[in-house]
Design a protein around this motif. Structure first.
Motif, PDB file in Angstrom:
ATOM      1  N   GLU A   1     -82.313  66.448  78.846  1.00  0.00           N
ATOM      2  CA  GLU A   1     -83.724  66.827  79.038  1.00  0.00           C
ATOM      3  C   GLU A   1     -83.791  68.056  80.113  1.00  0.00           C
ATOM      4  OE1 GLU A   1     -87.963  65.238  80.905  1.00  0.00           O
ATOM      5  OE2 GLU A   1     -86.377  63.901  80.598  1.00  0.00           O
ATOM      6  N   ARG A   2     -83.047  68.020  81.108  1.00  0.00           N
ATOM      7  CA  ARG A   2     -82.967  69.072  82.052  1.00  0.00           C
ATOM      8  C   ARG A   2     -82.244  70.200  81.609  1.00  0.00           C
ATOM      9  NH1 ARG A   2     -84.171  68.344  87.191  1.00  0.00           N
ATOM     10  NH2 ARG A   2     -83.396  66.292  87.248  1.00  0.00           N
TER      11      ARG A   2
ATOM     12  N   TRP B   1     -78.121  80.007  86.138  1.00  0.00           N
ATOM     13  CA  TRP B   1     -78.736  79.032  85.249  1.00  0.00           C
ATOM     14  C   TRP B   1     -77.325  78.497  84.374  1.00  0.00           C
ATOM     15  CZ3 TRP B   1     -83.065  76.955  85.763  1.00  0.00           C
ATOM     16  CH2 TRP B   1     -84.080  77.528  85.980  1.00  0.00           C
TER      17      TRP B   1
ATOM     18  N   SER C   1     -76.255  78.669  75.425  1.00  0.00           N
ATOM     19  CA  SER C   1     -77.560  78.091  75.408  1.00  0.00           C
ATOM     20  C   SER C   1     -77.953  77.573  73.867  1.00  0.00           C
ATOM     21  CB  SER C   1     -78.787  78.898  75.861  1.00  0.00           C
ATOM     22  OG  SER C   1     -78.461  79.316  77.222  1.00  0.00           O
TER      23      SER C   1
ATOM     24  N   ARG D   1     -84.336  72.318  79.502  1.00  0.00           N
ATOM     25  CA  ARG D   1     -85.200  73.442  80.258  1.00  0.00           C
ATOM     26  C   ARG D   1     -84.439  74.732  80.744  1.00  0.00           C
ATOM     27  NH1 ARG D   1     -87.145  68.751  82.587  1.00  0.00           N
ATOM     28  NH2 ARG D   1     -86.154  69.438  84.639  1.00  0.00           N
TER      29      ARG D   1
ATOM     30  N   LYS E   1     -83.610  77.055  77.686  1.00  0.00           N
ATOM     31  CA  LYS E   1     -84.729  77.900  77.460  1.00  0.00           C
ATOM     32  C   LYS E   1     -84.831  79.069  78.446  1.00  0.00           C
ATOM     33  CE  LYS E   1     -87.180  74.382  74.889  1.00  0.00           C
ATOM     34  NZ  LYS E   1     -88.334  73.604  74.953  1.00  0.00           N
ATOM     35  N   SER E   2     -84.886  78.711  79.827  1.00  0.00           N
ATOM     36  CA  SER E   2     -84.894  79.731  80.713  1.00  0.00           C
ATOM     37  C   SER E   2     -83.685  80.851  80.647  1.00  0.00           C
ATOM     38  CB  SER E   2     -84.533  79.129  82.152  1.00  0.00           C
ATOM     39  OG  SER E   2     -85.591  78.197  82.421  1.00  0.00           O
TER      40      SER E   2
ATOM     41  N   GLU F   1     -82.250  72.324  90.707  1.00  0.00           N
ATOM     42  CA  GLU F   1     -83.134  72.914  89.902  1.00  0.00           C
ATOM     43  C   GLU F   1     -84.057  73.480  90.945  1.00  0.00           C
ATOM     44  OE1 GLU F   1     -85.810  72.499  85.981  1.00  0.00           O
ATOM     45  OE2 GLU F   1     -84.775  70.695  86.812  1.00  0.00           O
TER      46      GLU F   1
ATOM     47  N   ASN G   1     -85.646  77.232  91.958  1.00  0.00           N
ATOM     48  CA  ASN G   1     -87.226  77.676  91.884  1.00  0.00           C
ATOM     49  C   ASN G   1     -87.728  78.213  92.985  1.00  0.00           C
ATOM     50  OD1 ASN G   1     -87.273  77.088  88.710  1.00  0.00           O
ATOM     51  ND2 ASN G   1     -87.487  74.740  89.413  1.00  0.00           N
TER      52      ASN G   1
ATOM     53  N   CYS H   1     -75.385  70.218  83.713  1.00  0.00           N
ATOM     54  CA  CYS H   1     -76.280  69.110  82.945  1.00  0.00           C
ATOM     55  C   CYS H   1     -75.366  68.600  81.856  1.00  0.00           C
ATOM     56  CB  CYS H   1     -77.389  69.940  82.238  1.00  0.00           C
ATOM     57  SG  CYS H   1     -78.624  70.428  83.399  1.00  0.00           S
TER      58      CYS H   1
END
Length: 637
Positions: free
Chosen positions: A609-610, A595, A628, A613, A616-617, A580, A584, A602
């Motif tokens: 949790e990751r 992604w 997703s 994120r 959502k990206s 991640e 970034n 994941c």
């Protein structure tokens, strides 16, 4: 002595005053007239000679042949009472130089005795005409060679693009001279191996102005202008040619000020110099200055200079200006017409090109080839076939274009039959057929064709490797790689990718190591393959090593694909935070694919949790992304 120095009048005065003229003095005077191109006086003297020997006949015959009057030379030879080896060689060379190969073959085969000069007289013109295979066959039959013969076959390989064979021939030559080395400098430059060209240049015990100029030309051609400039100023002496080489190099590169400096400081100027300046201004888009040189400053409007301006207009898409210049040109040649044809074709004006071709009074082989090529690219197969069949003289380029059209249409049998009907076929046509077999999955036909090609180049070998790869025969592809006389980067990359696609990641990495051991410098494509292989094999440390080496050792800027491979690997081995962070900090905007790979990791490693994120990206990029949406609904549930 006077005759050899060009003082024919003094020589003739001495000859006339001589009382005891013998056959030797008559022959010397005859040779003086012949050497200085005075054919009428040479023939007059020959007719007056009280006696003649084979030297007399050979001298007058050679004079006519050297001045392009082959019929008279042939008649003289037929009248020669007892021709010897020298006179036969003179006639053989005359036929060959004039391109009368059938007559040359007859003369060659009629010779009971042959010298090295006889064999060389056949090889040189065949090489210059691009008939490399025939030249090679004669060369192989020679009982002995000299450096001139070997250099001729070396030049033939270089001019025809058979660089592998040229390098092999050079390495096996027992004797080399300044001409041989100069040819090899040209060969290495054509292969983009400037370091090897410099090695040959540095190893030369003697260098003439031609060798210096060729090395300057090699640097300039490959864009190494600073090195070309330094070498140019080291030259012990100059002719106009190296000045023009530098001038043209600056012109083509768009370095107008440097070109102007070379032009202004040149000790003399030729039409070539003025033409280079036209090109220099044209490359900068300054048509006004280029036109001013052509129409006002050049001492006499030369057809070469006008053709350069014509080509500039057509390249810029200004066919209207090209048409106006064409109409005002006092002299036109084949290049003029060909430039107009190419200009119309490149600018999408095929109908104008066809009309121009129809109106041409004298259609050359090159103009026919241009039209056939354009028909192959823009019209259907039938139209191209009709034009091809009407060609008075088929060129190798037009043959290759039609072969390509046949192969793209899947008509491989017709493509092969066309090649087999042609008297002259270059390697390009065979490579087209080989690629056709490869693309259509006919590996056995590709291998039979490959085995039948005597003069293979890099494309031939790569096509055969590609055929094996296309058909999943990777072991044979690797065997072919090991047999190649010179390994090209594109071949390595093809095999690296093929092994990876077939799940053989570790073999792909091993092949990458082998490539480095062969001193082949990897490019960005090769690094994508090896990084992807590390990802599939789960080799984190190796992946980091290659990624760092790409930056530090090879000075290659990583692209998005390189980052994707490392991110994918970090995700696979569970280093999700590192993956991640790398996303970034990457200079490239992360794609849905990147992604998505991390989202998959994941899920595997239960980092929800990751994963939220990441999901959502992805949805910010594609609100309808199924993976997703399913992941988020699963987490919420």
């Amino acid at each position: 002595m006077y005759g050899k120095c060009g003082s024919v009048a003094d020589s003739f005065a001495v000859f006339q005053r001589a009382r005891g003229r013998n056959l030797y003095s008559w022959n010397m005077m005859l040779q003086a007239f012949a050497l200085n191109g005075d054919l009428s006086r040479a023939k007059n003297l020959f007719d007056r000679m009280p006696q003649k020997d084979v030297v007399s006949w050979t001298a007058i015959m050679a004079a006519f042949a050297a001045n392009g009057r082959l019929n008279e030379a042939s008649l003289l030879f037929d009248s020669l009472p007892c021709p010897n080896l020298v006179s036969r060689n003179v006639m053989l060379a005359a036929y060959a130089r004039a391109g009368h190969l059938e007559s040359a073959w007859k003369a060659f085969n009629a010779m009971g005795e042959r010298s090295v000069a006889s064999w060389t007289s056949m090889i040189q013109p065949l090489a210059e005409l691009g008939k490399v295979e025939v030249a090679q066959q004669i060369y192989d039959r020679m009982p002995m060679w000299n450096v001139i013969t070997s250099t001729s076959i070396l030049a033939a390989y270089t001019q025809s693009g058979n660089f592998d064979m040229a390098l092999e021939a050079f390495d096996s030559m027992p004797e080399i001279n300044v001409v041989t080395c100069t040819v090899m400098i040209s060969c290495y430059a054509a292969c983009f191996q400037i370091e090897e060209a410099l090695k040959v240049f540095d190893s030369m015990l003697e260098r003439n102005v031609v060798a210096w100029t060729e090395m300057v030309h090699a640097y300039a051609d490959l864009g190494h202008l600073e090195e070309a400039k330094l070498l140019f100023y080291k030259m012990p002496c100059w002719t106009l040619v190296p000045w023009n080489v530098m001038l043209l190099a600056y012109a083509v590169a768009g370095h107008l000020e440097d070109a102007k400096l070379m032009f202004e400081t040149s000790p003399s100027r030729s039409v070539f110099s003025w033409t280079a300046m036209i090109q220099a201004y044209s490359c900068r888009g300054d048509f006004a200055q280029a036109e001013d040189i052509l129409l006002c400053k050049i001492p006499m409007m030369d057809v070469v200079a006008a053709n350069t301006m014509l080509a500039t207009y057509t390249l810029a898409g200004c066919t209207d200006k090209a048409e106006r210049l064409f109409e005002t040109m006092p002299v036109r040649d084949e290049v003029t017409s060909d430039t107009m044809l190419v200009g119309y074709s490149q600018n999408g004006e095929l109908l104008k090109a066809l009309y121009f071709f129809k109106e041409m009074r004298h259609r050359t082989a090159s103009s026919w080839s241009i039209v056939v090529l354009e028909c192959c690219r823009n019209l259907g197969l039938e139209e191209a076939k009709v034009l091809f069949q009407n060609m008075p003289l088929v060129s190798s380029s037009s043959c290759a274009a039609l072969v390509e059209l046949y192969t793209l249409s899947g008509l491989l049998m017709e493509a092969r039959q066309l090649i087999e009907r042609m008297l002259q076929v270059d390697i390009t046509s065979w490579n087209m057929l080989l690629a056709g077999y490869s693309l259509n999955g006919y590996c056995d036909d590709a291998k039979r064709t490959f085995d039948g090609i005597s003069s293979r180049n890099e494309v031939t070998w790569n096509s055969m490797v590609g055929a094996y790869v296309q058909n999943g025969q990777l072991s044979r592809a690797i065997e072919m790689l090991e047999r190649m006389p010179q390994l090209a980067l594109v071949t390595w990359n093809t095999l690296l990718g093929a092994l990876l696609q077939n799940g053989r990641a570790r073999e792909s990495i091993h092949l990458f190591h082998q490539m480095l051991l062969e001193a082949v410098t990897p490019n960005a494509v090769a690094f994508v393959s090896v990084l992807a292989a590390c990802s599939h094999a789960g080799l984190v440390s190796s992946s980091c090593h290659y990624f760092t080496a790409m930056l530090s050792d090879y000075e290659l800027a990583p692209v998005a694909e390189h980052f994707s491979c490392v991110i994918d690997l970090l995700g696979r081995v569970g280093r999700l935070e590192d993956a991640e962070v790398l996303i970034n900090f990457s200079p490239f905007p992360p794609s849905i694919v990147v992604w998505g790979a991390l989202l998959g990791s994941c899920k595997i490693h239960s980092d929800f949790e990751r994963g939220v994120r990441v999901a959502k990206s992805i949805l910010e990029l594609d609100p309808t992304h199924d993976g997703s949406l399913v992941f988020l609904s699963t987490v919420i549930t």
